[in-house]
Scaffold this motif. Structure first.
Motif: not given
Length: 360
Positions: A255-270
């Protein structure tokens, strides 16, 4: 939750794993059985000592596998009997520094493999156990040994391992081709068909080339692979090209899972620079899905609320977020497809969630 540990032996400052039981039927030496309790908590007794848990009714703890650390007066819930989304964190070390990492790595490693192996052996029947990090294959021998020992004893269990896939070599092919590894699947990230962009997003030069080698070794072993791609502003435009790469070079993936971003960790400030709002521009994702399915690659959408996806692709947006970290906006209560929907991560901005949902 408040914990109180009463050691039963002089050696009981060491961490141990136990399974919580409401009765002593089918008792295992590693079980702790309820001896007193009410709606506010319970007292459990086992070979390693007495554990008092406050704040959770004992009925909600039946069959749970926990790690008890007497020295720190702490209990960690490892495997929840009623959950379908249990994941064991085997290390916080990693050899990448992904721009969106939800679990920022640490330089230190605490080896808990023996304890986690015991937890797996106490798991409820038929459980799929997730393994994550950090990068689990930095300790590849310990990881493979844990799974092999567990699967040799518990033929009903299976594993899903999240890994960057870069540490598999030709020497691993025969081992990973053993029949027991049909009960292991590997979740491996690939963010772009452009090596330079993939390397940039994972913060490691040469990562793409190492990943290609790792995938080839897994393929020769007949391994079960789930490819994972997190959608961001930096790579969304290249998703159709990535679909072409997957379709022509990696058609062996399950399978190929295309995933939306999680608002936590490094992504939170970016978040403002990384997050791609697919509800306003689904075109590149749709094209990637079309290309993949045209060539027989099973594609799916993770962390995409169903109402934000065009109707033609809505069936691909599955309930992917673990139950313990999933929430819905107030308006979702009237949606007829809520039971099929991923919803939002618990830490997703409430205002964004409120503005995004359109109940179906």
């Amino acid at each position: 939750m408040i914990e109180l540990i009463r050691p039963a032996t002089a050696d009981a400052e060491r961490p141990y794993v136990t399974r919580l039981r409401s009765t002593a039927s089918a008792f295992d030496p590693h079980d702790a059985v309820l001896i007193d309790g009410d709606a506010e908590g319970g007292l459990f007794s086992g070979a390693f000592g007495i554990v008092a848990i406050e704040g959770i009714p004992p009925g909600q703890l039946e069959g749970e596998v926990v790690l008890v650390d007497p020295a720190r007066r702490r209990i960690e819930r490892l495997l929840r009997a009623e959950s379908t989304t249990n994941t064991l964190l085997v290390t916080e070390r990693c050899d990448q520094l992904c721009v969106m990492c939800s679990q920022p790595p640490k330089k230190t490693h605490v080896d808990r493999f023996d304890l986690l192996e015991r937890a797996c052996l106490l798991a409820p029947e038929g459980m799929l156990i997730g393994i994550s990090g950090g990068e689990p294959t930095l300790y590849k021998e310990r990881l493979l040994t844990l799974m092999e020992r567990t699967l040799s004893i518990r033929a009903d269990l299976s594993f899903h391992v999240l890994t960057n896939g870069q540490h598999f070599t030709a020497a691993d092919i025969q081992r990973l081709g053993a029949p027991k590894y049909r009960r292991v699947s590997w979740g491996i990230p690939l963010y772009s068909a452009e090596p330079a962009l993939h390397d940039l997003l994972v913060g490691k030069d040469g990562a793409f080339a190492q990943l290609e080698d790792g995938l080839s070794h897994l393929a020769m072993a007949g391994a079960r692979i789930e490819l994972r791609t997190v959608v961001m502003n930096d790579n969304v435009g290249g998703l159709p090209a990535l679909a072409g790469y997957v379709s022509s070079r990696l058609r062996f993936v399950e399978a190929w899972s295309i995933m939306q971003l999680e608002h936590v960790g490094f992504a939170k400030n970016r978040w403002p620079t990384l997050f791609f709002d697919h509800s306003g521009r689904f075109g590149p994702i749709a094209e990637a899905l079309d290309r993949a399915q045209l060539h027989g690659v099973r594609a799916q959408l993770f962390n995409f609320p169903r109402c934000t996806v065009p109707a033609a692709y809505r069936s691909l947006a599955i309930a992917s977020i673990s139950d313990w970290k999933r929430k819905f906006a107030p308006a979702c209560s009237d949606c007829r497809e809520q039971t099929k929907c991923s919803g939002f991560f618990e830490w997703h901005p409430d205002e964004e969630a409120r503005l995004t949902v359109r109940p179906l």
